[in-house]
Design a protein around this motif. Structure first.
Motif, short mmCIF file in Angstrom:
data_model
loop_
_atom_site.label_atom_id
_atom_site.label_comp_id
_atom_site.label_asym_id
_atom_site.label_seq_id
_atom_site.Cartn_x
_atom_site.Cartn_y
_atom_site.Cartn_z
N PHE A 31 0.83 -1.20 0.00
CA PHE A 31 0.00 0.00 0.00
C PHE A 31 0.87 1.25 0.00
CE2 PHE A 31 -2.23 3.49 1.99
CZ PHE A 31 -3.45 3.49 1.34
N ALA A 32 1.93 1.25 0.79
CA ALA A 32 2.82 2.42 0.88
C ALA A 32 3.41 2.77 -0.48
CB ALA A 32 3.94 2.17 1.89
N LEU A 33 3.84 1.77 -1.22
CA LEU A 33 4.42 2.03 -2.55
C LEU A 33 3.37 2.58 -3.51
CD1 LEU A 33 6.76 -1.06 -2.96
CD2 LEU A 33 7.39 1.30 -2.39
N LYS A 34 2.17 2.00 -3.48
CA LYS A 34 1.10 2.48 -4.35
C LYS A 34 0.69 3.90 -3.98
CE LYS A 34 -0.71 -2.12 -5.23
NZ LYS A 34 -1.80 -3.07 -4.95
N TYR A 35 0.57 4.15 -2.69
CA TYR A 35 0.19 5.47 -2.20
C TYR A 35 1.26 6.51 -2.58
CZ TYR A 35 -1.35 9.05 1.16
OH TYR A 35 -1.76 10.21 1.75
N ALA A 36 2.52 6.16 -2.40
CA ALA A 36 3.61 7.07 -2.78
C ALA A 36 3.54 7.38 -4.28
CB ALA A 36 4.96 6.47 -2.42
N PHE A 66 8.11 1.10 9.22
CA PHE A 66 9.13 1.33 8.19
C PHE A 66 9.02 2.76 7.69
CE2 PHE A 66 5.49 -0.55 6.04
CZ PHE A 66 5.28 0.27 4.94
N THR A 67 10.03 3.17 6.96
CA THR A 67 10.10 4.52 6.40
C THR A 67 10.52 4.42 4.94
OG1 THR A 67 10.77 5.38 8.55
CG2 THR A 67 11.23 6.77 6.66
N ILE A 68 9.91 5.27 4.13
CA ILE A 68 10.29 5.39 2.73
C ILE A 68 10.73 6.83 2.49
CG2 ILE A 68 9.50 5.30 0.33
CD1 ILE A 68 7.44 3.22 1.21
N MET A 69 11.90 7.00 1.90
CA MET A 69 12.38 8.34 1.55
C MET A 69 12.25 8.52 0.04
SD MET A 69 15.61 8.77 4.04
CE MET A 69 15.91 7.11 4.59
#
Length: 85
Positions: A31-36, A66-69
């Protein structure tokens, strides 16, 4: 299902925190990757301003999972294009 919170720091304009019920940490990562990707698409020109975004994903207890930059950097060859336009 656990709730995961997706918060973007340093975005201008500010992007509100999103909470999602997801079945697992693996689902939260997807979800985080899609949202980003959606945010980058929708923020378009703002994103290319060179500011770094940090997405922090936390659980219901506010523990960081986790964190995505995310950042953009113009290549030297494109810097001169601004002068030509």
């Amino acid at each position: 299902m656990p709730i995961y919170y997706f918060e973007i720091a340093d975005a201008n304009p500010a992007i509100p925190c999103v909470g999602e019920n997801l079945p697992s940490l693996a689902a939260a990562r997807c979800f985080a990757l899609k949202y980003a990707g959606l945010l980058i698409r929708d923020q378009g020109e703002v994103f290319w301003g060179g500011e770094e975004w940090v997405m922090t994903v936390s659980d219901v207890n506010h523990l960081t999972m986790f964190t995505i930059m995310i950042c953009s950097t113009a290549a030297p060859a494109t810097l001169n294009l601004k002068m030509l336009i």
